[in-house]
Structure formats: C-alpha cells, structure tokens
Write a protein that holds these residues in place. Structure first.
Motif, PDB file in Angstrom:
ATOM      1  N   HIS A 211       0.838  -1.193   0.000  1.00 36.95           N
ATOM      2  CA  HIS A 211       0.000   0.000   0.000  1.00 36.95           C
ATOM      3  C   HIS A 211       0.874   1.244   0.000  1.00 36.95           C
ATOM      4  O   HIS A 211       2.058   1.170   0.283  1.00 36.95           O
ATOM      5  CB  HIS A 211      -0.934   0.027   1.221  1.00 36.95           C
ATOM      6  N   LEU A 212       0.274   2.361  -0.345  1.00 34.99           N
ATOM      7  CA  LEU A 212       0.929   3.665  -0.224  1.00 34.99           C
ATOM      8  C   LEU A 212       0.349   4.363   0.986  1.00 34.99           C
ATOM      9  O   LEU A 212      -0.870   4.498   1.103  1.00 34.99           O
ATOM     10  CB  LEU A 212       0.685   4.523  -1.473  1.00 34.99           C
ATOM     11  N   HIS A 213       1.222   4.809   1.891  1.00 31.44           N
ATOM     12  CA  HIS A 213       0.804   5.699   2.966  1.00 31.44           C
ATOM     13  C   HIS A 213       1.125   7.097   2.445  1.00 31.44           C
ATOM     14  O   HIS A 213       2.283   7.459   2.272  1.00 31.44           O
ATOM     15  CB  HIS A 213       1.575   5.408   4.249  1.00 31.44           C
ATOM     16  N   PHE A 214       0.078   7.892   2.170  1.00 28.36           N
ATOM     17  CA  PHE A 214       0.233   9.244   1.647  1.00 28.36           C
ATOM     18  C   PHE A 214      -0.151  10.223   2.730  1.00 28.36           C
ATOM     19  O   PHE A 214      -1.246  10.157   3.293  1.00 28.36           O
ATOM     20  CB  PHE A 214      -0.674   9.432   0.421  1.00 28.36           C
ATOM     21  N   GLU A 215       0.768  11.125   3.042  1.00 31.85           N
ATOM     22  CA  GLU A 215       0.566  12.047   4.163  1.00 31.85           C
ATOM     23  C   GLU A 215       1.098  13.424   3.805  1.00 31.85           C
ATOM     24  O   GLU A 215       2.136  13.548   3.194  1.00 31.85           O
ATOM     25  CB  GLU A 215       1.322  11.494   5.374  1.00 31.85           C
TER      26      GLU A 215
END
Length: 195
Positions: free
Chosen positions: A190-194
């Motif tokens: 997954h991508l953790h986008f912050e």
C-alpha cells in the motif's frame, strides 16, 4: 524524518530550491490541487488497481475508542491507539492480489503535486507483512516539499523502484516516484500518503 525536514528549511540550499521551484512553476503559490497519487502502470490493462484501506485522521487529540473522528460510515475507524499512536495519512492499498501487483510493478506512485525532493530512501526490504518490525517506519519513501512549505510523504515503496531523482531535484505534478510496495512498518502492499 519530519524533524530533519523542518530543521533544514532555513538553509541557503533549501531557499535556493524554493526559488527554483517558484520559477519552474508559476502557479506554485496557488491552493493545492492534488492529483490521485496511485495509478495503474502503463502496461496494466485490468479495471482498477487500488482501494482506500484506512483514512486520514487529522485530529491529533483523538486516541483509540475515545476518537472524535468519524469515518464515511459515521464510525470511528482509524489507527489512533490509546498508546498515543496517531495515523496521519491515508492508506491506499492495491488489489486484487496486491502482492502479485507489487511483484509485477503494476501500481505506480506519482507526485500528487509538484515540488522539491527533500528526503528519499531506497534499499529496504519490500515484503514486510507485520507492523513494528522496522526501525524506519516509512521504509522506502520520497518526501516532496511544496512551495507553501507543506511536505507530502509517500511511504512503503517497493525496493529498487524509487525515482532516480535526488534530494534537491524538482518534480512535477503526476511525475513517477516509485511502485507501491510493503517496506518498513507495513502489513501489505500500500501507499501511505501524508501531507
């Protein structure tokens, strides 16, 4: 990571990078207009490639069952824990068959908005499937600082796919950054986008 980026904002080099970004992007000071950061690779021809597996929680005071966060179903689904851990991003998982999509490099991560690369890391193992096993929580990642000094973090990329651009290079909106992976503290691709 966060402290290093904030601490370096006053450096001559960072100020030079910001000026270069403003000259490169005449709309640099306009309101954010992010594009979606996960897209199918050009050679992937199946419908869909991602799903949201956990939502952002921007309320730093919420913890565990006392969370004031309400999700799309009026519930309190978040990673906020009584221990003080606060999930500050959105998790975008890939599927179906996330591990196969990762291995085949079928889900690209792109810059949601242009800016300057201020941190990057590659070389972490990409097949982590347990939370809390790495001392680098983001695994392989890129951090991009925008003209308003906000920083977008793209965590958990696949090893060996992180952009060849270096710290100080300008990236444009939509530009390739890497492939969705499961490096660092991750329980699946997954991508953790912050921001």
């Amino acid at each position: 990571i966060f402290f290093r980026i904030k601490a370096g904002r006053e450096s001559v080099e960072r100020k030079r990078m910001h000026e270069a970004l403003r000259q490169e992007n005449t709309e640099a000071l306009s309101p954010h207009a992010f594009v979606w950061p996960v897209v199918a690779a050009p050679d992937y021809y199946q419908p869909g490639v991602y799903t949201i597996s956990n939502y952002v929680d921007l309320d730093p005071t919420s913890t565990g069952t006392n969370s004031s966060l309400q999700d799309y179903n009026c519930g309190t689904r978040s990673y906020d824990l009584a221990s003080g851990y606060d999930h500050d991003g959105i998790d975008i998982s890939i599927g179906p068959f996330g591990w196969t999509l990762m291995d085949n490099e079928s889900a690209y991560i792109r810059a949601a908005e242009g800016g300057v690369i201020v941190e990057r890391r590659d070389g972490e193992w990409s097949r982590t499937c347990t939370f809390g096993v790495s001392n680098t929580t983001g695994g392989n990642y890129v951090a991009i600082e925008h003209s308003d000094l906000s920083v977008a973090y793209y965590f958990h990329m696949k090893d060996g796919t992180v952009t060849n651009k270096r710290v100080g290079d300008i990236v444009r909106t939509g530009e390739y950054l890497g492939v969705v992976g499961s490096s660092g503290n991750s329980t699946g691709p997954h991508l953790h986008f912050e921001v």
